[in-house]
Design an enzyme around this catalytic site. Sequence first.
Site, PDB file in Angstrom:
ATOM      1  N   ASN A  12       9.085  -6.160   2.602  1.00 18.89           N
ATOM      2  CA  ASN A  12       8.461  -4.983   1.996  1.00 18.89           C
ATOM      3  C   ASN A  12       6.955  -5.107   2.210  1.00 18.89           C
ATOM      4  OD1 ASN A  12       7.541  -2.909   0.421  1.00 18.89           O
ATOM      5  ND2 ASN A  12       8.155  -3.806  -1.539  1.00 18.89           N
ATOM      6  N   LYS A  14       4.790  -2.981   1.731  1.00 16.81           N
ATOM      7  CA  LYS A  14       4.029  -2.138   0.788  1.00 16.81           C
ATOM      8  C   LYS A  14       2.983  -1.334   1.558  1.00 16.81           C
ATOM      9  CE  LYS A  14       5.169  -5.401  -2.781  1.00 16.81           C
ATOM     10  NZ  LYS A  14       4.907  -5.946  -4.084  1.00 16.81           N
ATOM     11  N   HIS A  99      11.642   0.658  -6.670  1.00 17.37           N
ATOM     12  CA  HIS A  99      10.740  -0.496  -6.770  1.00 17.37           C
ATOM     13  C   HIS A  99       9.842  -0.278  -7.987  1.00 17.37           C
ATOM     14  CE1 HIS A  99       7.560  -3.328  -5.994  1.00 17.37           C
ATOM     15  NE2 HIS A  99       8.376  -3.935  -5.149  1.00 17.37           N
ATOM     16  N   GLU A 101       6.850  -0.654  -8.459  1.00 19.31           N
ATOM     17  CA  GLU A 101       5.583   0.032  -8.153  1.00 19.31           C
ATOM     18  C   GLU A 101       5.816   1.531  -7.949  1.00 19.31           C
ATOM     19  OE1 GLU A 101       4.431  -2.544  -4.909  1.00 19.31           O
ATOM     20  OE2 GLU A 101       4.231  -4.198  -6.335  1.00 19.31           O
ATOM     21  N   GLU A 169      14.469  -7.828  -9.111  1.00 22.97           N
ATOM     22  CA  GLU A 169      13.038  -8.118  -9.000  1.00 22.97           C
ATOM     23  C   GLU A 169      12.400  -8.076 -10.387  1.00 22.97           C
ATOM     24  OE1 GLU A 169      11.246  -7.431  -4.846  1.00 22.97           O
ATOM     25  OE2 GLU A 169      10.948  -5.654  -6.051  1.00 22.97           O
ATOM     26  N   GLY A 175       4.327 -10.328  -7.041  1.00 30.28           N
ATOM     27  CA  GLY A 175       2.931 -10.487  -6.650  1.00 30.28           C
ATOM     28  C   GLY A 175       2.124 -11.381  -7.578  1.00 30.28           C
ATOM     29  N   SER A 215       7.619 -12.931  -5.692  1.00 30.23           N
ATOM     30  CA  SER A 215       6.893 -14.145  -5.306  1.00 30.23           C
ATOM     31  C   SER A 215       7.747 -15.149  -4.528  1.00 30.23           C
ATOM     32  CB  SER A 215       6.254 -14.812  -6.530  1.00 30.23           C
ATOM     33  OG  SER A 215       5.289 -13.941  -7.100  1.00 30.23           O
TER      34      SER A 215
END
Length: 254
Positions: A12, A14, A99, A101, A169, A175, A215
Amino acid sequence: MTHTTPPLVIANWKMNPATLDEAKVIFAGTKVAAKKFLHAQVVIAPPVLYLLELKKLLGKSSLSLGVQTAHEAPLGAYTGEIGIGMLSAARVSHVILGHSERRLLGETDEMIARKVPALLKANIVPVICVGERERDTHGNFYGVIEAQITKALGGVKASALKNIVIAYEPIWAIGTGKTAAVADVYEMQLFIEKILTKIFNRAAARKVAVIYGGSVNADNAKALFTEGGIAGFLVGGASLKPTEFTKIIAATTN
Ligand code: PGA
């Protein structure tokens, strides 16, 4: 969960990298890794702006391309969106849904529930992201995961589960450099199988690939894969570094 399908490793990217030239360099490095580790299915989900250019570089590679979100309507007045029909025409193999985000930007469980059947119809694999914001000591986070999965799969038949991926996740691990403990990942994938068994049936539930993201790096991937019971990874930051990403793919050998 036993791994009945090849391990799946999804990059991903991003909103990275800054230029197409840089994207091509990362892509080339990943392509070499995919060629070396043919046991795994490797998917790169770049920003859509780079997708068609990268597709030209695929050649005979076993790599495939995915995207990070999609709109469920085939065409129409949806400014800024990319439709599933367009992605199907571009032969995108996987679409990441929900996701955290994207959820922050307004993607709801209801939207995800509409996108899943639309993707399945277009022969694209939905990668449904679920995850808790925090791990409370009472185990309430299990309820969060159950609700997300139950809502996302509302319009799906048991026979379609083999074409669905669930990415666990935990939001606190994305992150941040804080990876979920291997034992917790193991428990969560069992829990996800239990929920799927409750909604559908055991045989269908076992066909869903549950992958982990948050991560993941070259150092923690091996233990997560061999002891976490998962079918692969959804990798953010480390997927932009081909050397590190290669080690993550390598970690999915048993
Ligand atoms: P990370 O991101 O690997 O950088 O934590 C994972 C993801 O957001 O999919």
